[in-house]
Design an enzyme around this catalytic site. Sequence first.
Site, PDB file in Angstrom:
ATOM      1  N   ARG A 180       0.812  -1.218   0.000  1.00 25.38           N
ATOM      2  CA  ARG A 180       0.000   0.000   0.000  1.00 25.38           C
ATOM      3  C   ARG A 180       0.849   1.274   0.000  1.00 25.38           C
ATOM      4  O   ARG A 180       0.718   2.131   0.852  1.00 25.38           O
ATOM      5  CB  ARG A 180      -0.944   0.000   1.204  1.00 25.38           C
ATOM      6  CG  ARG A 180      -0.230  -0.110   2.538  1.00 25.38           C
ATOM      7  CD  ARG A 180      -1.175   0.213   3.643  1.00 25.38           C
ATOM      8  NE  ARG A 180      -0.473   0.271   4.902  1.00 25.38           N
ATOM      9  CZ  ARG A 180      -1.055   0.494   6.046  1.00 25.38           C
ATOM     10  NH1 ARG A 180      -2.338   0.678   6.091  1.00 25.38           N
ATOM     11  NH2 ARG A 180      -0.352   0.544   7.156  1.00 25.38           N
ATOM     12  N   ARG A 184       1.523   8.258  -7.478  1.00 24.42           N
ATOM     13  CA  ARG A 184       0.470   9.149  -7.945  1.00 24.42           C
ATOM     14  C   ARG A 184       1.106  10.143  -8.917  1.00 24.42           C
ATOM     15  O   ARG A 184       2.106  10.775  -8.570  1.00 24.42           O
ATOM     16  CB  ARG A 184      -0.104   9.868  -6.735  1.00 24.42           C
ATOM     17  CG  ARG A 184      -1.455  10.424  -6.966  1.00 24.42           C
ATOM     18  CD  ARG A 184      -1.977  11.057  -5.717  1.00 24.42           C
ATOM     19  NE  ARG A 184      -2.526  10.120  -4.756  1.00 24.42           N
ATOM     20  CZ  ARG A 184      -2.654  10.412  -3.469  1.00 24.42           C
ATOM     21  NH1 ARG A 184      -2.256  11.563  -2.991  1.00 24.42           N
ATOM     22  NH2 ARG A 184      -3.195   9.540  -2.657  1.00 24.42           N
ATOM     23  N   ARG A 257       4.824  -5.586  17.452  1.00 22.56           N
ATOM     24  CA  ARG A 257       5.835  -4.544  17.402  1.00 22.56           C
ATOM     25  C   ARG A 257       5.352  -3.440  18.323  1.00 22.56           C
ATOM     26  O   ARG A 257       4.173  -3.066  18.283  1.00 22.56           O
ATOM     27  CB  ARG A 257       5.986  -4.041  15.960  1.00 22.56           C
ATOM     28  CG  ARG A 257       7.142  -3.100  15.770  1.00 22.56           C
ATOM     29  CD  ARG A 257       8.472  -3.813  15.822  1.00 22.56           C
ATOM     30  NE  ARG A 257       9.579  -2.854  15.691  1.00 22.56           N
ATOM     31  CZ  ARG A 257      10.731  -2.988  16.302  1.00 22.56           C
ATOM     32  NH1 ARG A 257      10.968  -4.026  17.089  1.00 22.56           N
ATOM     33  NH2 ARG A 257      11.680  -2.087  16.120  1.00 22.56           N
ATOM     34  N   ARG A 288       9.347   8.979  13.412  1.00 19.95           N
ATOM     35  CA  ARG A 288       8.528  10.140  13.047  1.00 19.95           C
ATOM     36  C   ARG A 288       8.592  11.191  14.139  1.00 19.95           C
ATOM     37  O   ARG A 288       8.829  10.879  15.311  1.00 19.95           O
ATOM     38  CB  ARG A 288       7.043   9.766  12.938  1.00 19.95           C
ATOM     39  CG  ARG A 288       6.752   8.642  12.020  1.00 19.95           C
ATOM     40  CD  ARG A 288       5.263   8.560  11.727  1.00 19.95           C
ATOM     41  NE  ARG A 288       4.547   7.697  12.652  1.00 19.95           N
ATOM     42  CZ  ARG A 288       3.411   7.068  12.350  1.00 19.95           C
ATOM     43  NH1 ARG A 288       2.838   7.234  11.174  1.00 19.95           N
ATOM     44  NH2 ARG A 288       2.820   6.308  13.241  1.00 19.95           N
ATOM     45  N   GLU A 308       8.637   9.526  17.878  1.00 21.25           N
ATOM     46  CA  GLU A 308       8.130   8.154  17.902  1.00 21.25           C
ATOM     47  C   GLU A 308       9.278   7.191  17.616  1.00 21.25           C
ATOM     48  O   GLU A 308       9.885   7.254  16.548  1.00 21.25           O
ATOM     49  CB  GLU A 308       7.011   8.012  16.865  1.00 21.25           C
ATOM     50  CG  GLU A 308       6.404   6.642  16.809  1.00 21.25           C
ATOM     51  CD  GLU A 308       5.190   6.563  15.870  1.00 21.25           C
ATOM     52  OE1 GLU A 308       4.405   7.539  15.795  1.00 21.25           O
ATOM     53  OE2 GLU A 308       5.054   5.523  15.205  1.00 21.25           O
ATOM     54  N   TYR A 356      -4.103  -5.838  11.747  1.00 16.42           N
ATOM     55  CA  TYR A 356      -3.850  -4.403  11.773  1.00 16.42           C
ATOM     56  C   TYR A 356      -5.014  -3.647  11.146  1.00 16.42           C
ATOM     57  O   TYR A 356      -5.036  -3.363   9.961  1.00 16.42           O
ATOM     58  CB  TYR A 356      -2.529  -4.067  11.076  1.00 16.42           C
ATOM     59  CG  TYR A 356      -2.219  -2.582  11.138  1.00 16.42           C
ATOM     60  CD1 TYR A 356      -2.558  -1.845  12.252  1.00 16.42           C
ATOM     61  CD2 TYR A 356      -1.611  -1.937  10.094  1.00 16.42           C
ATOM     62  CE1 TYR A 356      -2.312  -0.490  12.320  1.00 16.42           C
ATOM     63  CE2 TYR A 356      -1.345  -0.575  10.144  1.00 16.42           C
ATOM     64  CZ  TYR A 356      -1.703   0.132  11.266  1.00 16.42           C
ATOM     65  OH  TYR A 356      -1.463   1.471  11.330  1.00 16.42           O
ATOM     66  N   ASP A 358      -7.480  -0.428  10.518  1.00 15.47           N
ATOM     67  CA  ASP A 358      -7.632   1.024  10.602  1.00 15.47           C
ATOM     68  C   ASP A 358      -8.898   1.306  11.419  1.00 15.47           C
ATOM     69  O   ASP A 358      -9.753   0.428  11.579  1.00 15.47           O
ATOM     70  CB  ASP A 358      -7.769   1.625   9.199  1.00 15.47           C
ATOM     71  CG  ASP A 358      -6.425   1.684   8.466  1.00 15.47           C
ATOM     72  OD1 ASP A 358      -5.383   1.639   9.141  1.00 15.47           O
ATOM     73  OD2 ASP A 358      -6.426   1.768   7.224  1.00 15.47           O
TER      74      ASP A 358
HETATM   75  N1  UDP Z   1       6.922   3.345   4.802  1.00 12.92           N
HETATM   76  C1  UDP Z   1       8.178   3.715   4.328  1.00 12.92           C
HETATM   77  N2  UDP Z   1       8.554   5.034   4.356  1.00 12.92           N
HETATM   78  C2  UDP Z   1       7.742   5.995   4.861  1.00 12.92           C
HETATM   79  C3  UDP Z   1       6.463   5.635   5.347  1.00 12.92           C
HETATM   80  C4  UDP Z   1       6.099   4.305   5.313  1.00 12.92           C
HETATM   81  O1  UDP Z   1       8.933   2.876   3.876  1.00 12.92           O
HETATM   82  O2  UDP Z   1       8.158   7.178   4.872  1.00 12.92           O
HETATM   83  C5  UDP Z   1       6.543   1.919   4.764  1.00 12.92           C
HETATM   84  C6  UDP Z   1       6.985   1.190   6.022  1.00 12.92           C
HETATM   85  O3  UDP Z   1       7.357  -0.122   5.658  1.00 12.92           O
HETATM   86  C7  UDP Z   1       5.722   1.152   6.861  1.00 12.92           C
HETATM   87  C8  UDP Z   1       4.639   1.002   5.800  1.00 12.92           C
HETATM   88  O4  UDP Z   1       5.129   1.764   4.697  1.00 12.92           O
HETATM   89  O5  UDP Z   1       5.721   0.102   7.792  1.00 12.92           O
HETATM   90  C9  UDP Z   1       3.270   1.496   6.215  1.00 12.92           C
HETATM   91  O6  UDP Z   1       3.376   2.812   6.672  1.00 12.92           O
HETATM   92  P1  UDP Z   1       2.129   3.717   7.039  1.00 12.92           P
HETATM   93  O7  UDP Z   1       2.665   5.052   7.387  1.00 12.92           O
HETATM   94  O8  UDP Z   1       1.120   3.602   5.959  1.00 12.92           O
HETATM   95  O9  UDP Z   1       1.492   2.982   8.309  1.00 12.92           O
HETATM   96  P2  UDP Z   1       1.503   3.341   9.859  1.00 12.92           P
HETATM   97  O10 UDP Z   1       2.816   2.870  10.369  1.00 12.92           O
HETATM   98  O11 UDP Z   1       1.295   4.813  10.014  1.00 12.92           O
HETATM   99  O12 UDP Z   1       0.383   2.544  10.399  1.00 12.92           O
END
Ligand code: UDP
Length: 371
Positions: A180, A184, A257, A288, A308, A356, A358
């Site tokens: 996912r 774009r 995790r 983040r 984070e 997981y 949403d």
């Molecule tokens: N991901 C990445 N770089 C980014 C953000 C996300 O490689 O800057 C990858 C990473 O493997 C992560 C996955 O996309 O576990 C899903 O990230 P997302 O932010 O969609 O999910 P969240 O961790 O916020 O639930």
Amino acid sequence: VHNPNSMSKEYDYLIVGAGLSGSVFAHEAKKRGYRCLVIDKRPHFGGNVYCEQIAGINVHQYGPHIFHTDNKEVWDYVNSFVEFNRFTNSPLACVNGRMYNLPFNLNTFYRLWGVRTPSEAKDKIEEQRKRFAHISSPSNLEEQALKLCGEDIYQLLIKGYTEKQWGRKCTELPTSIIKRLPFRFTFDNNYFNDRYQGVPIGGYNKLISKLLDGIEVRLGVDYIRDRTELNQIADSIFYTGCIDEYFDHSLGYLEYRSLRFEHTLLEIDNYQGNAVVNFTDRSVPYTRVIEHKHFEFGKQPNTIITHEYPNAYKHGEEPYYPINNQRNNELYEKYKSLANQQSNVVFCGRLAEYKYYDMDDVIENVLNLWK
Ligand code: UDP
């Protein structure tokens, strides 16, 4: 599950966990006249959507939550409790001191390669992917990412972040995590493709308190510890805790995790100009930085930021993400067969279903139980 003829106990439903699943379930049960008791081992309701107000800012205590859905019924449902603002998630990635827009779109491609049009961007990505065309069916996340994005994007924006986040090499992670991350070919920085998106005006606690309005909630109550007594007070149980914990880990431990958050109050009004900035370098220890006021377009004189950090999970800590690899999924299926044999217990939500979810899926799932 509930048997309306057995009105012997004090409550019809004991709802274990006051998060989104438990709160929606309790609300729907009460609406239908059932007597509910909600318990939670934490000192607050809301589960991981809980916010603490500090310096007039709603601080997302368990990580940033942005509500997004394609399901009109779910959107109307949440909006019937609280109005949502127009927040649109448009995170940035910071790497080697440079900022890139996410999700991968023309702004990102322009910054990466100087390409200005969709066709220039497509040519560049084709060139990047060509080297990995021989990978017909990717067997791990690294192969999947290289096949989808090529070397530049993988090295800069994916590898470091993903390895930090999951605590293992991209070659040892399932492809499903990265599927996912779409491309774009417009200058659109909206992270989600869903039709509806926003953050509750006044915060998530408002949504949860509306859902739990008029329902008895007892906080600081540990179901697993006190279950012998607690099972006596209700006919049926709606359980949202970890499924392996419910069965005393009798078949083994499921892996999760975890995360660690460091909140800081700064005496400036704007720290990073955006709610979410990802740090995709392996050398930066956090994944983040969240600046909470931006979720609600806050005008406070101060700001609160959260670093984070990904964290290994040990039993007793907060489980955040299920690790849905083959070993864990197989173990979960075994627990699920045990769960199916429990006649008066429903297992529901991210921890009880080891999935997981949403937020919108959680709500849809619970509403469907009542259909
Ligand atoms: N991901 C990445 N770089 C980014 C953000 C996300 O490689 O800057 C990858 C990473 O493997 C992560 C996955 O996309 O576990 C899903 O990230 P997302 O932010 O969609 O999910 P969240 O961790 O916020 O639930």
